[in-house]
Design an enzyme around this catalytic site. Structure first.
Site, PDB file in Angstrom:
ATOM      1  N   TRP A  74       0.809  -1.228   0.000  1.00  0.00           N
ATOM      2  CA  TRP A  74       0.000   0.000   0.000  1.00  0.00           C
ATOM      3  C   TRP A  74       0.841   1.276   0.000  1.00  0.00           C
ATOM      4  O   TRP A  74       0.427   2.306   0.536  1.00  0.00           O
ATOM      5  CB  TRP A  74      -0.981   0.011   1.186  1.00  0.00           C
ATOM      6  CG  TRP A  74      -1.877  -1.172   1.204  1.00  0.00           C
ATOM      7  CD1 TRP A  74      -2.857  -1.470   0.317  1.00  0.00           C
ATOM      8  CD2 TRP A  74      -1.869  -2.242   2.163  1.00  0.00           C
ATOM      9  NE1 TRP A  74      -3.470  -2.654   0.659  1.00  0.00           N
ATOM     10  CE2 TRP A  74      -2.879  -3.148   1.781  1.00  0.00           C
ATOM     11  CE3 TRP A  74      -1.111  -2.505   3.304  1.00  0.00           C
ATOM     12  CZ2 TRP A  74      -3.155  -4.304   2.509  1.00  0.00           C
ATOM     13  CZ3 TRP A  74      -1.383  -3.653   4.003  1.00  0.00           C
ATOM     14  CH2 TRP A  74      -2.389  -4.539   3.616  1.00  0.00           C
ATOM     15  N   HIS A  75       1.999   1.219  -0.603  1.00  0.00           N
ATOM     16  CA  HIS A  75       2.858   2.400  -0.675  1.00  0.00           C
ATOM     17  C   HIS A  75       2.905   2.953  -2.092  1.00  0.00           C
ATOM     18  O   HIS A  75       3.922   3.482  -2.534  1.00  0.00           O
ATOM     19  CB  HIS A  75       4.277   2.051  -0.198  1.00  0.00           C
ATOM     20  CG  HIS A  75       4.337   1.628   1.233  1.00  0.00           C
ATOM     21  ND1 HIS A  75       5.466   1.057   1.792  1.00  0.00           N
ATOM     22  CD2 HIS A  75       3.411   1.680   2.222  1.00  0.00           C
ATOM     23  CE1 HIS A  75       5.226   0.777   3.069  1.00  0.00           C
ATOM     24  NE2 HIS A  75       3.992   1.146   3.349  1.00  0.00           N
ATOM     25  N   TYR A  76       1.807   2.854  -2.815  1.00  0.00           N
ATOM     26  CA  TYR A  76       1.803   3.351  -4.190  1.00  0.00           C
ATOM     27  C   TYR A  76       1.854   4.875  -4.192  1.00  0.00           C
ATOM     28  O   TYR A  76       1.398   5.542  -3.265  1.00  0.00           O
ATOM     29  CB  TYR A  76       0.601   2.812  -4.969  1.00  0.00           C
ATOM     30  CG  TYR A  76      -0.745   2.970  -4.308  1.00  0.00           C
ATOM     31  CD1 TYR A  76      -1.481   4.132  -4.457  1.00  0.00           C
ATOM     32  CD2 TYR A  76      -1.279   1.936  -3.543  1.00  0.00           C
ATOM     33  CE1 TYR A  76      -2.719   4.276  -3.867  1.00  0.00           C
ATOM     34  CE2 TYR A  76      -2.511   2.069  -2.944  1.00  0.00           C
ATOM     35  CZ  TYR A  76      -3.235   3.244  -3.105  1.00  0.00           C
ATOM     36  OH  TYR A  76      -4.460   3.383  -2.504  1.00  0.00           O
ATOM     37  N   HIS A  77       2.419   5.423  -5.250  1.00  0.00           N
ATOM     38  CA  HIS A  77       2.672   6.858  -5.321  1.00  0.00           C
ATOM     39  C   HIS A  77       2.835   7.259  -6.783  1.00  0.00           C
ATOM     40  O   HIS A  77       2.853   6.417  -7.677  1.00  0.00           O
ATOM     41  CB  HIS A  77       3.925   7.208  -4.520  1.00  0.00           C
ATOM     42  CG  HIS A  77       5.132   6.387  -4.883  1.00  0.00           C
ATOM     43  ND1 HIS A  77       5.337   5.105  -4.404  1.00  0.00           N
ATOM     44  CD2 HIS A  77       6.183   6.633  -5.699  1.00  0.00           C
ATOM     45  CE1 HIS A  77       6.456   4.618  -4.895  1.00  0.00           C
ATOM     46  NE2 HIS A  77       6.985   5.526  -5.699  1.00  0.00           N
TER      47      HIS A  77
END
Length: 588
Positions: free
Chosen positions: A522-525
């Site tokens: 869940w560290h999308y950017h």
């Protein structure tokens, strides 16, 4: 034995992402602060005026609104509800229930990337800090210098956040064994407990306190000036409004938003040449809203029937998601319930973390069928059992039978945990496009996991490090000696954790293992990156009075886990904006 271990893996993967076993009473939830400025959007006037309008009450939007409200009238629009009073959010025990909830008003909105990896985006005041595993750690000094941030202000901004949300986690057996195993295999030095990003092994912070209560970015609104702040919940922004007539460039001057009853409202900037609209809707929401407002790749916008305000081909580009790969380790000994507490920051660009749990498929002696019969998320124990049933045979009766099989397992069947790695960066990037004109829909996103060879190399080195930790003396009491590391890899690869194809050589080729078993952490950017969509002050290029301040502006993910830096950024830019406008020291 293989059947049982497969069920173990299914249950404990739920622990990593959705732990149920923390021993708190169901009725204990965080008390709601006295936010007199927080209202349902159905109470919003048809037209209103503010100095700053912030779209997105998430990890960046809450601290940004709190900071700007010191001197200005601020409107914060959040498309979801409040986290307070919701045990699924505020109590560690119910971590899984929020992410498993696929209802239209769930705080967690599930999406599946075009890569076949199941993911989630937040839909709640406080954003991702209401859904995540809670790890709190700062980014590196090199990251700060690369972006040209003011290091002293960065540190003060982190401290401002930490006074409300950050805590030192308790260190028990599993996490201690992982820490000692990291040191034994050479991820040194040991840096103790610290929020700082330092190569070696450390204990990081947590937004869960000692009682297992979550503290989110929404708590940072306690800093807000209640006379100048307004928060509307269940307010979905549909587009930004621009003035174009008689101007050399479009100027943002309003936002159209819809309440939960479907009624449209308009919020405008009050008179004042330096008033602004700020989008803080996250890596999915911010590029989506720019496109819906006519800013994005012209050809794509026209194909969706959107009038092009500004041809900006970089909107939605540079999308990245830090790939996570894990190895499940069933334990002959009891293990504590723990989320991410220890991290090994390796010199080769992979971060090693761990989680553990016991009795994750049961709660208060009751199995999933008694309390969560509809929770069939891909990471739940039920999903693992259900995967044994062919898709065409997944009738209600088959589902009930699958869940009953989980209930029949004894408590000792759910011991174990995960050691996982995520890669720094990553270098691989993809893109985002609109799926529809509905602002509530998920856009279509591709992350292109492991497209770059360096990302794959880092993953392989990370998995090799995990293998050495599993074989370490420090970890000996938490593994069955007759289960080889290869057997653990095979077991992990057999679980239906994503929609990607499997290959027979997963346990032989770590490259294939990385590709086949990739998960999100869940560290999308990306999507609105600095230098491509916004400038160094986060102003949208080519238009006036509009900024984007959130993780969509990142070229790569900060630190091992980004939430601390995203919260810091909201505070930091709130101070910078006021200093640019008012001059002098505005902190307080």
């Amino acid at each position: 034995m293989g059947w049982l271990l497969w069920k173990l893996f299914a249950a404990v993967l739920a622990a990593l992402l959705f732990p149920h076993g923390f021993c708190l009473a169901d009725t204990v939830v965080n008390a709601a602060p006295n936010y007199t400025f927080m209202k349902n959007a159905m109470e919003a006037p048809a037209v209103s005026y503010y100095d700053y309008i912030i779209v997105g009450g998430g990890t960046a939007g809450c601290p940004l609104a709190a900071t700007l409200s010191k001197n200005f009238r601020v409107l914060l629009l959040e498309r979801g509800g409040a986290p307070y009073g919701n045990a699924n959010i505020t109590n560690l025990e119910h971590f899984s229930d929020t992410l498993s909830d696929v209802a239209p008003d769930s705080p967690s909105q599930r999406f599946i990337s075009e890569d076949g990896v199941i993911n989630a985006r937040a839909r709640v005041l406080g954003g991702g800090s209401c859904l995540n595993a809670g790890f709190y750690t700062r980014t590196s000094p090199d990251y700060v210098r690369t972006l040209g941030w003011d290091g002293a202000l960065v540190n003060r901004s982190y401290q401002w956040v930490e006074r409300k949300v950050a805590h030192e986690p308790p260190m028990r057996q599993w996490q201690s064994a992982v820490r000692d195993g990291l040191l034994e295999v050479g991820v040194t030095p040991y840096n103790g407990f610290t929020y700082d990003h330092i190569v070696g092994t450390k204990v990081g912070g947590s937004i869960f306190d000692a009682e297992g209560h979550r503290h989110t970015a929404a708590d940072l609104l306690e800093y807000a000036n209640p006379e100048r702040a307004t928060v509307f919940l269940w307010a979905t922004a549909h587009r930004i409004l621009f003035r174009v007539r008689g101007r050399p460039r479009p100027m943002a001057h309003g936002v159209v938003f819809r309440d939960s009853a479907g009624k449209l409202h308009r919020a405008y900037l009050a008179r004042g040449s330096r008033n602004e609209i700020i989008i803080s809707a996250g890596a999915m929401g911010s590029p989506q809203l720019l496109m819906l407002s006519g800013i994005g790749p012209a050809e794509h916008l026209r194909s969706m029937g959107i009038r092009v305000l500004l041809d900006q081909p970089m909107v939605g580009q540079g999308m990245s998601d830090n790939p996570m790969n894990a190895v499940f380790v069933p334990s002959p000994a009891d293990v504590e319930v723990s989320l991410i507490q220890v991290v090994g920051i390796t010199p080769f660009g992979s971060y090693i973390e761990a989680a553990s749990g016991v009795n994750f498929a049961t709660r208060n002696g009751a199995g999933p069928t008694s309390s969560r019969s509809s929770n069939l998320g891909i990471f739940s124990p039920q999903a693992g059992q259900l995967a044994t049933v062919p898709p065409k045979q997944r009738t209600p009766e088959a589902i009930a039978k699958a869940m009953a099989a989980i209930d029949a397992l004894d408590a000792g069947s759910f011991r174990g945990g995960f050691i996982l790695e995520k890669i720094m960066g990553p270098l691989s990037t993809g893109h985002l496009e609109l799926r529809s004109l509905d602002a509530g829909d998920n856009p279509r996103v591709t992350f292109n996991y492991f497209q770059e060879a360096e990302d794959l190399r880092r993953c392989v080195e990370g998995v090799r490090t995990i293998e050495r930790i599993i074989d370490s003396k420090a970890f000996a009491s938490f593994r069955y000696p007759y289960l080889s590391v290869g057997a653990l890899l095979n077991m992990t690869a057999s679980f239906p954790i994503n929609l990607r194809p499997r290959h027979d050589n997963d346990s032989i080729s770590l490259e294939q293992y990385c590709r086949d078993t990739v998960l999100t952490i869940w560290h999308y950017h990306g999507g609105c990156q600095v230098g491509r969509v916004v400038d160094a002050d986060y102003r949208v290029l080519g238009v006036d009075s509009l900024r984007v301040i959130d993780g969509s502006t990142f070229n790569y993910s900060p630190g091992t886990n980004p939430q601390a830096t995203v919260m810091m950024l909201g505070r930091y830019m709130g101070i910078k904006i006021q200093e640019q406008r008012l001059g002098g020291n505005v902190e307080g």
